[in-house]
Design a protein around this motif. Structure first.
Motif, PDB file in Angstrom:
ATOM      1  N   TRP A 157       0.827  -1.206   0.000  1.00  0.00           N
ATOM      2  CA  TRP A 157       0.000   0.000   0.000  1.00  0.00           C
ATOM      3  C   TRP A 157       0.861   1.256   0.000  1.00  0.00           C
ATOM      4  CZ3 TRP A 157      -0.801   4.375   2.853  1.00  0.00           C
ATOM      5  CH2 TRP A 157      -1.987   5.068   2.614  1.00  0.00           C
ATOM      6  N   SER A 158       1.923   1.254   0.807  1.00  0.00           N
ATOM      7  CA  SER A 158       2.804   2.420   0.905  1.00  0.00           C
ATOM      8  C   SER A 158       3.537   2.673  -0.410  1.00  0.00           C
ATOM      9  CB  SER A 158       3.815   2.233   2.039  1.00  0.00           C
ATOM     10  OG  SER A 158       3.142   2.096   3.273  1.00  0.00           O
ATOM     11  N   SER A 159       3.951   1.584  -1.097  1.00  0.00           N
ATOM     12  CA  SER A 159       4.675   1.750  -2.357  1.00  0.00           C
ATOM     13  C   SER A 159       3.772   2.305  -3.453  1.00  0.00           C
ATOM     14  CB  SER A 159       5.271   0.408  -2.810  1.00  0.00           C
ATOM     15  OG  SER A 159       4.237  -0.522  -3.105  1.00  0.00           O
ATOM     16  N   ASN A 160       2.486   1.971  -3.395  1.00  0.00           N
ATOM     17  CA  ASN A 160       1.535   2.479  -4.386  1.00  0.00           C
ATOM     18  C   ASN A 160       1.108   3.912  -4.104  1.00  0.00           C
ATOM     19  OD1 ASN A 160       1.655  -0.140  -5.242  1.00  0.00           O
ATOM     20  ND2 ASN A 160      -0.554  -0.493  -5.235  1.00  0.00           N
ATOM     21  N   HIS A 161       1.253   4.312  -2.864  1.00  0.00           N
ATOM     22  CA  HIS A 161       0.667   5.570  -2.418  1.00  0.00           C
ATOM     23  C   HIS A 161       1.551   6.744  -2.825  1.00  0.00           C
ATOM     24  CE1 HIS A 161      -0.914   8.427   0.771  1.00  0.00           C
ATOM     25  NE2 HIS A 161      -2.007   8.011   0.151  1.00  0.00           N
ATOM     26  N   LEU A 162       1.503   7.078  -4.133  1.00  0.00           N
ATOM     27  CA  LEU A 162       2.310   8.185  -4.635  1.00  0.00           C
ATOM     28  C   LEU A 162       1.717   9.528  -4.236  1.00  0.00           C
ATOM     29  CD1 LEU A 162       3.324   7.194  -8.278  1.00  0.00           C
ATOM     30  CD2 LEU A 162       4.803   7.396  -6.299  1.00  0.00           C
ATOM     31  N   PHE A 163       0.386   9.614  -4.190  1.00  0.00           N
ATOM     32  CA  PHE A 163      -0.285  10.883  -3.940  1.00  0.00           C
ATOM     33  C   PHE A 163      -1.378  10.706  -2.891  1.00  0.00           C
ATOM     34  CE2 PHE A 163       1.177  10.841  -8.350  1.00  0.00           C
ATOM     35  CZ  PHE A 163       1.975  11.980  -8.361  1.00  0.00           C
ATOM     36  N   PRO A 164      -1.566  11.717  -2.050  1.00  0.00           N
ATOM     37  CA  PRO A 164      -2.594  11.613  -1.011  1.00  0.00           C
ATOM     38  C   PRO A 164      -4.012  11.812  -1.528  1.00  0.00           C
ATOM     39  CG  PRO A 164      -1.497  13.745  -0.887  1.00  0.00           C
ATOM     40  CD  PRO A 164      -0.772  12.945  -1.929  1.00  0.00           C
ATOM     41  N   SER A 165      -4.168  12.387  -2.725  1.00  0.00           N
ATOM     42  CA  SER A 165      -5.507  12.649  -3.237  1.00  0.00           C
ATOM     43  C   SER A 165      -5.525  12.499  -4.750  1.00  0.00           C
ATOM     44  CB  SER A 165      -5.962  14.070  -2.871  1.00  0.00           C
ATOM     45  OG  SER A 165      -5.159  15.042  -3.515  1.00  0.00           O
ATOM     46  N   ALA A 166      -6.732  12.289  -5.276  1.00  0.00           N
ATOM     47  CA  ALA A 166      -6.896  12.147  -6.721  1.00  0.00           C
ATOM     48  C   ALA A 166      -6.569  13.454  -7.438  1.00  0.00           C
ATOM     49  CB  ALA A 166      -8.327  11.711  -7.042  1.00  0.00           C
ATOM     50  N   GLU A 167      -6.801  14.591  -6.781  1.00  0.00           N
ATOM     51  CA  GLU A 167      -6.507  15.887  -7.404  1.00  0.00           C
ATOM     52  C   GLU A 167      -5.013  16.033  -7.685  1.00  0.00           C
ATOM     53  OE1 GLU A 167      -8.463  15.456  -4.808  1.00  0.00           O
ATOM     54  OE2 GLU A 167     -10.399  15.956  -5.724  1.00  0.00           O
ATOM     55  N   GLU A 168      -4.182  15.614  -6.722  1.00  0.00           N
ATOM     56  CA  GLU A 168      -2.732  15.712  -6.924  1.00  0.00           C
ATOM     57  C   GLU A 168      -2.266  14.732  -7.992  1.00  0.00           C
ATOM     58  OE1 GLU A 168      -0.182  15.806  -3.585  1.00  0.00           O
ATOM     59  OE2 GLU A 168      -1.576  16.933  -2.325  1.00  0.00           O
ATOM     60  N   ALA A 169      -2.890  13.570  -8.040  1.00  0.00           N
ATOM     61  CA  ALA A 169      -2.548  12.604  -9.087  1.00  0.00           C
ATOM     62  C   ALA A 169      -2.904  13.161 -10.461  1.00  0.00           C
ATOM     63  CB  ALA A 169      -3.277  11.287  -8.842  1.00  0.00           C
ATOM     64  N   THR A 170      -4.070  13.810 -10.564  1.00  0.00           N
ATOM     65  CA  THR A 170      -4.487  14.415 -11.831  1.00  0.00           C
ATOM     66  C   THR A 170      -3.516  15.500 -12.273  1.00  0.00           C
ATOM     67  OG1 THR A 170      -6.811  13.983 -11.310  1.00  0.00           O
ATOM     68  CG2 THR A 170      -6.350  15.644 -12.997  1.00  0.00           C
ATOM     69  N   LEU A 171      -3.042  16.296 -11.325  1.00  0.00           N
ATOM     70  CA  LEU A 171      -2.084  17.353 -11.651  1.00  0.00           C
ATOM     71  C   LEU A 171      -0.777  16.758 -12.155  1.00  0.00           C
ATOM     72  CD1 LEU A 171      -1.739  20.423 -11.643  1.00  0.00           C
ATOM     73  CD2 LEU A 171      -0.778  20.231  -9.340  1.00  0.00           C
ATOM     74  N   PHE A 172      -0.353  15.642 -11.557  1.00  0.00           N
ATOM     75  CA  PHE A 172       0.876  14.999 -12.010  1.00  0.00           C
ATOM     76  C   PHE A 172       0.694  14.400 -13.408  1.00  0.00           C
ATOM     77  CE2 PHE A 172       3.727  11.247 -12.237  1.00  0.00           C
ATOM     78  CZ  PHE A 172       4.935  11.926 -12.184  1.00  0.00           C
ATOM     79  N   LEU A 173      -0.492  13.848 -13.676  1.00  0.00           N
ATOM     80  CA  LEU A 173      -0.766  13.333 -15.016  1.00  0.00           C
ATOM     81  C   LEU A 173      -0.677  14.453 -16.055  1.00  0.00           C
ATOM     82  CD1 LEU A 173      -3.767  10.951 -14.225  1.00  0.00           C
ATOM     83  CD2 LEU A 173      -1.456  10.272 -14.894  1.00  0.00           C
ATOM     84  N   GLY A 174      -1.196  15.625 -15.698  1.00  0.00           N
ATOM     85  CA  GLY A 174      -1.061  16.776 -16.580  1.00  0.00           C
ATOM     86  C   GLY A 174       0.389  17.193 -16.754  1.00  0.00           C
ATOM     87  N   THR A 175       1.163  17.069 -15.681  1.00  0.00           N
ATOM     88  CA  THR A 175       2.593  17.379 -15.763  1.00  0.00           C
ATOM     89  C   THR A 175       3.306  16.422 -16.706  1.00  0.00           C
ATOM     90  OG1 THR A 175       2.544  18.202 -13.481  1.00  0.00           O
ATOM     91  CG2 THR A 175       4.703  17.674 -14.409  1.00  0.00           C
TER      92      THR A 175
END
Length: 493
Positions: A67-85
């Protein structure tokens, strides 16, 4: 109004051999495969975002270490921003690569450069989406590095395929031929969406696996089967054929104010004749008439077109709550509209023998279609119809600029005799467009996160308006030329 000679009865079949057909199909599907692998990433964004932001439910059933290794981002919003990056990183490296690939393609064998780019890019995509998931190795810096390399490798595709097509297909009927051929990107998007949605139930890693494998196989076929130019098999080149075409010294793209007084008086190399020109420099290519204006216009238009490319499935899932696989399939309609738009508008521009007025009308209607699509109801049939209309008026002009117009610019009268300019000019136009698209993808994620999707569409309308503004001098010049031609025809009757 002159009817292009290529469309006269019997001319098409006599002009094109089976070699032309093979080259058309091989370059078409090679770039389709490159786009299919890019489309895979946009089609599985929702799945990747969920994988990078595990829920409390996942934490309760998965080991703490996993779980910890998968947990790159605390929220879906931050994950979406990284996808845009990641989209921005890819497009910036892709843009830089286009400037380089255009120069390299004009100096090395186009077939080898294209094949190398396809095969090596397929390996990078495989590592990015499949190997990292199989090993449960998630690292932001690794993803960024892999996507930079992928952008550089994928950039070898477009300058090479446009240059090969420009070597085989001359000025007569180029708008229609290239309009149909430029559907390769849209077909690739459709292929990528179908492949991804068909295996997405088994995990997003299999979507990357399938598209990478098909692309790698395509690269091998290109290496052994593609003919770069007619001269390789003893056929006459397109410049020799165009010499006999009516009005062959009045190109669709030129920098003269009055085309009737046009005389080629520009040399890309001082102290040498045009016939002696081989490869031209990046600066010399930028100085060619129309290159800078169309490059800036394409920067704005590609921003809008690629935003639909990268974000449309995510928008449909996020805004309407539709399933990701359904959103992937529905997004195909944007590309269907682009295919029809590019072909029809290219044909009309051939008949008029002018490109800019056709682009202007389509882009004006594109603004209205964006307004309509932004207000689409929660109905899949209505959404698909509005999406296709939007693709027709945005994807069509985008295909024209990146293919037929780039070929016009790279083979205009001023550099006639130079067989080493087309890939360089194509790289400049598409590279500048990719810089605009790169900036746009990050802005789209920021605007959506802070202001909502409606403001994203306002942003698209602004960029479409800027596209018209940049080519407005060409629009005025070519419209005036059409009016003079019409008046002369009336007086002669």
């Amino acid at each position: 109004m002159a009817w292009p000679s290529i469309f006269q009865r019997g001319t098409l079949l006599s002009r094109f051999s089976h070699h032309h057909v093979v080259v058309f199909l091989l370059t078409f599907f090679s770039y389709s495969l490159l786009h299919a692998s890019r489309k895979t990433f946009s089609n599985v964004k929702v799945s990747i975002s969920k994988q990078w932001t595990p829920t409390a439910f996942n934490r309760s059933i998965e080991p703490e270490e996993l779980w910890s290794s998968n947990h790159l981002f605390p929220s879906a919003e931050e994950a979406t921003l990284f996808l845009g990056t990641l989209d921005t990183i890819f497009l910036f490296s892709y843009a830089v690569g286009l400037f380089i690939s255009g120069i390299v393609g004009d100096r090395l064998n186009l077939r080898s450069v294209l094949s190398f780019g396809m095969c090596s890019s397929a390996l990078v995509v495989f590592v990015f989406g499949t190997v990292t998931e199989w090993l449960h190795f998630y690292n932001k810096w690794l993803y960024c590095c892999l996507w930079i390399v992928n952008g550089l490798l994928q950039s070898t595709g477009w300058p090479c395929v446009v240059a090969v097509m420009g070597n085989w297909f001359g000025k007569a009927g180029r708008g229609a031929v290239f309009g149909l051929w430029s559907a390769c990107a849209s077909v690739g998007n459709i292929l990528g969406a179908c492949l991804a949605s068909s295996v997405l139930q088994y995990g997003y890693e299999y979507a990357f696996l399938v598209t990478a494998a098909v692309q790698f196989a395509g690269g091998i076929v290109i290496f052994f089967g593609l003919l770069v130019s007619p001269e390789e098999i003893g056929l006459p080149g397109v410049e020799a054929e165009d010499h006999f075409e009516e009005d062959s010294h009045r190109p669709l793209i030129n920098g003269a104010e009055n085309e009737d007084d046009y005389e080629p008086n520009y040399s890309v190399q001082e102290g040498s004749t045009v016939a002696q020109v081989k490869a031209i420099s990046l600066y010399q290519a930028c100085c060619l008439p129309g290159v800078t204006l169309y490059s800036l216009a394409y920067a704005c238009l590609k921003l809008v077109n690629y935003s639909f490319f990268f974000w449309l499935p995510f928008y449909l899932s996020n805004n309407f709550g539709w399933k990701e696989a359904e959103a992937d399939k529905l997004s195909i309609w944007y590309d269907v509209g682009g295919i029809i738009g590019g072909t029809l508008q290219g044909f009309i521009s051939d008949v008029l023998q002018k490109r800019a007025p056709v682009l202007a009308l389509s882009l004006l209607l594109a603004i209205g279609s964006l307004v309509g699509y932004s207000r689409s109801p929660d109905n899949k049939s209505v959404n698909a119809l509005l999406m296709a209309v939007t693709g027709f008026f945005i994807g069509g002009p985008s295909n024209m600029i990146s293919s037929a117009i780039s070929a016009d610019l790279g083979r205009q009268e001023l550099i006639q005799g130079s067989s080493e300019a087309l890939a360089t000019v194509t790289g400049i136009v598409d590279g500048t467009g990719s810089i605009g698209a790169a900036v746009g993808q990050y802005l789209v994620s920021l605007i959506q996160d802070n202001l909502g999707w409606m403001w994203v569409f306002y942003f698209f309308i602004l960029m479409t308006s800027c596209t018209i503004l940049f080519i407005s001098p060409l629009i005025v010049r070519e419209t005036c030329s059409l009016m003079r031609r019409r008046q002369a025809r009336i007086l002669s009757e």
